[in-house]
Design a protein around this motif. Sequence first.
Motif, PDB file in Angstrom:
ATOM      1  N   ILE A  55       0.832  -1.195   0.000  1.00 39.63           N
ATOM      2  CA  ILE A  55       0.000   0.000   0.000  1.00 39.63           C
ATOM      3  C   ILE A  55       0.874   1.256   0.000  1.00 39.63           C
ATOM      4  O   ILE A  55       0.545   2.257  -0.645  1.00 39.63           O
ATOM      5  CB  ILE A  55      -0.933  -0.001   1.227  1.00 39.63           C
ATOM      6  CG1 ILE A  55      -1.882  -1.200   1.167  1.00 39.63           C
ATOM      7  CG2 ILE A  55      -1.750   1.285   1.283  1.00 39.63           C
ATOM      8  CD1 ILE A  55      -2.779  -1.230  -0.035  1.00 39.63           C
ATOM      9  N   GLY A  56       1.988   1.213   0.713  1.00 35.03           N
ATOM     10  CA  GLY A  56       2.902   2.354   0.725  1.00 35.03           C
ATOM     11  C   GLY A  56       3.458   2.637  -0.658  1.00 35.03           C
ATOM     12  O   GLY A  56       3.577   3.804  -1.076  1.00 35.03           O
ATOM     13  N   PHE A  57       3.818   1.577  -1.384  1.00 32.77           N
ATOM     14  CA  PHE A  57       4.300   1.758  -2.766  1.00 32.77           C
ATOM     15  C   PHE A  57       3.200   2.336  -3.644  1.00 32.77           C
ATOM     16  O   PHE A  57       3.453   3.201  -4.495  1.00 32.77           O
ATOM     17  CB  PHE A  57       4.774   0.425  -3.339  1.00 32.77           C
ATOM     18  CG  PHE A  57       4.958   0.448  -4.824  1.00 32.77           C
ATOM     19  CD1 PHE A  57       6.049   1.088  -5.393  1.00 32.77           C
ATOM     20  CD2 PHE A  57       4.025  -0.156  -5.668  1.00 32.77           C
ATOM     21  CE1 PHE A  57       6.228   1.127  -6.769  1.00 32.77           C
ATOM     22  CE2 PHE A  57       4.194  -0.125  -7.038  1.00 32.77           C
ATOM     23  CZ  PHE A  57       5.297   0.519  -7.594  1.00 32.77           C
ATOM     24  N   LEU A  58       1.963   1.876  -3.453  1.00 25.17           N
ATOM     25  CA  LEU A  58       0.846   2.385  -4.235  1.00 25.17           C
ATOM     26  C   LEU A  58       0.683   3.892  -4.034  1.00 25.17           C
ATOM     27  O   LEU A  58       0.460   4.641  -4.991  1.00 25.17           O
ATOM     28  CB  LEU A  58      -0.436   1.649  -3.834  1.00 25.17           C
ATOM     29  CG  LEU A  58      -1.671   1.851  -4.717  1.00 25.17           C
ATOM     30  CD1 LEU A  58      -1.425   1.305  -6.111  1.00 25.17           C
ATOM     31  CD2 LEU A  58      -2.875   1.165  -4.084  1.00 25.17           C
ATOM     32  N   ALA A  59       0.829   4.340  -2.777  1.00 22.90           N
ATOM     33  CA  ALA A  59       0.715   5.769  -2.483  1.00 22.90           C
ATOM     34  C   ALA A  59       1.864   6.563  -3.087  1.00 22.90           C
ATOM     35  O   ALA A  59       1.665   7.648  -3.651  1.00 22.90           O
ATOM     36  CB  ALA A  59       0.664   5.978  -0.968  1.00 22.90           C
ATOM     37  N   MET A  60       3.078   6.055  -2.985  1.00 18.52           N
ATOM     38  CA  MET A  60       4.241   6.755  -3.537  1.00 18.52           C
ATOM     39  C   MET A  60       4.181   6.818  -5.061  1.00 18.52           C
ATOM     40  O   MET A  60       4.517   7.847  -5.670  1.00 18.52           O
ATOM     41  CB  MET A  60       5.524   6.057  -3.090  1.00 18.52           C
ATOM     42  CG  MET A  60       5.821   6.179  -1.613  1.00 18.52           C
ATOM     43  SD  MET A  60       7.355   5.351  -1.175  1.00 18.52           S
ATOM     44  CE  MET A  60       8.533   6.306  -2.138  1.00 18.52           C
ATOM     45  N   ASP A  61       3.733   5.739  -5.675  1.00 16.57           N
ATOM     46  CA  ASP A  61       3.600   5.726  -7.119  1.00 16.57           C
ATOM     47  C   ASP A  61       2.540   6.733  -7.570  1.00 16.57           C
ATOM     48  O   ASP A  61       2.717   7.431  -8.579  1.00 16.57           O
ATOM     49  CB  ASP A  61       3.228   4.315  -7.579  1.00 16.57           C
ATOM     50  CG  ASP A  61       3.272   4.165  -9.090  1.00 16.57           C
ATOM     51  OD1 ASP A  61       4.316   4.477  -9.681  1.00 16.57           O
ATOM     52  OD2 ASP A  61       2.253   3.749  -9.678  1.00 16.57           O
ATOM     53  N   ALA A  62       1.438   6.819  -6.820  1.00 12.41           N
ATOM     54  CA  ALA A  62       0.383   7.783  -7.154  1.00 12.41           C
ATOM     55  C   ALA A  62       0.868   9.218  -6.959  1.00 12.41           C
ATOM     56  O   ALA A  62       0.482  10.120  -7.712  1.00 12.41           O
ATOM     57  CB  ALA A  62      -0.848   7.519  -6.288  1.00 12.41           C
ATOM     58  N   ARG A  63       1.710   9.428  -5.984  1.00 11.68           N
ATOM     59  CA  ARG A  63       2.240  10.781  -5.754  1.00 11.68           C
ATOM     60  C   ARG A  63       3.061  11.252  -6.951  1.00 11.68           C
ATOM     61  O   ARG A  63       2.989  12.430  -7.337  1.00 11.68           O
ATOM     62  CB  ARG A  63       3.108  10.776  -4.496  1.00 11.68           C
ATOM     63  CG  ARG A  63       3.674  12.139  -4.115  1.00 11.68           C
ATOM     64  CD  ARG A  63       4.763  11.987  -3.076  1.00 11.68           C
ATOM     65  NE  ARG A  63       5.912  11.251  -3.612  1.00 11.68           N
ATOM     66  CZ  ARG A  63       6.969  10.895  -2.887  1.00 11.68           C
ATOM     67  NH1 ARG A  63       7.002  11.165  -1.592  1.00 11.68           N
ATOM     68  NH2 ARG A  63       7.968  10.239  -3.447  1.00 11.68           N
ATOM     69  N   GLU A  64       3.837  10.358  -7.550  1.00 10.55           N
ATOM     70  CA  GLU A  64       4.663  10.730  -8.696  1.00 10.55           C
ATOM     71  C   GLU A  64       3.821  11.212  -9.867  1.00 10.55           C
ATOM     72  O   GLU A  64       4.250  12.067 -10.639  1.00 10.55           O
ATOM     73  CB  GLU A  64       5.516   9.532  -9.127  1.00 10.55           C
ATOM     74  CG  GLU A  64       6.532   9.080  -8.085  1.00 10.55           C
ATOM     75  CD  GLU A  64       7.585  10.139  -7.814  1.00 10.55           C
ATOM     76  OE1 GLU A  64       7.942  10.885  -8.758  1.00 10.55           O
ATOM     77  OE2 GLU A  64       8.039  10.230  -6.654  1.00 10.55           O
TER      78      GLU A  64
END
Length: 284
Positions: A231-240
């Motif tokens: 989930i953390g990766f999903l959030a970071m990817d969405a931030r980019e």
Amino acid sequence: MSIDLVQTGSPALEAAKPRSPRSSLLELKSGRFFLISWIVPVVAVVLWEALSRAGLVAAQVLPAPSSVVLTAWNLIQQGRLLSDLGVSLLRAAAGLLIGGGIGFSLGVLIGFSRLAEALLDRPIQMVRAIPFLALLPMVIVWFGVDETAKVFLVSLAVMFPIYINTVLGIRQVDPKLLELGRVIGLSNREQIRRIILPGAMPSILNGVRYALAVAWLALVIAETLATTKGIGFLAMDAREFLQTDVIVLTIVIYALIGVGADGLARLLEHSLLAWHPNFAKGSR
């Protein structure tokens, strides 16, 4: 019928007991308060949706709940959301089991031994005072950026609340109960099993409840390390890519997991502390 059976009660005897009006009233009040506890979240979501539909809140700033739900559905269809959620849950569970086991073992050891406290408590407190972000560079050096580093950070975070509450619970057991145990001839092992650990259980479970929340806070930091799932990766990817709907979705998921974990801890309390008047069924 043996004394132990009378004390603990069998399922048949429990089922045969008539339910008192007070017990039914307490259960009714507990259910009513449960519904009341959801009023504020539901009203907040409805107000959020209304403001978004009225155009008072820009979609790029805070997407509407309906938009977030649609995004969640699309990610589920793509197979991403459930996969990332499963990875995060496994990391949190592994960290909770490892860190919780270590914290409980150290808590029991130090709770019963002043020598162990003198040797171990101060180093543990020193490590507890170090912020996670300060540890990240060393964790990467020690474990790299694979799953071991992430589980280590979660385990470290979970260990301290369980350790502290275990020690506190053992030390707060009423000395009069221990004296009573000695008077009736209980051995040291029986005193630990029948008096000390049950007396310390409310504090230990409070530590577990706090550890469940801390595990997810640590996981958020852990998943900032090089990773392609979670989930953390999903959030970071969405931030980019400035996908605010996905970012809000991950926040909502963390919130729902927190509520679910807290509910699980409450069920554990009611199961293990059914003998305690403050945790008996219908007392909350």
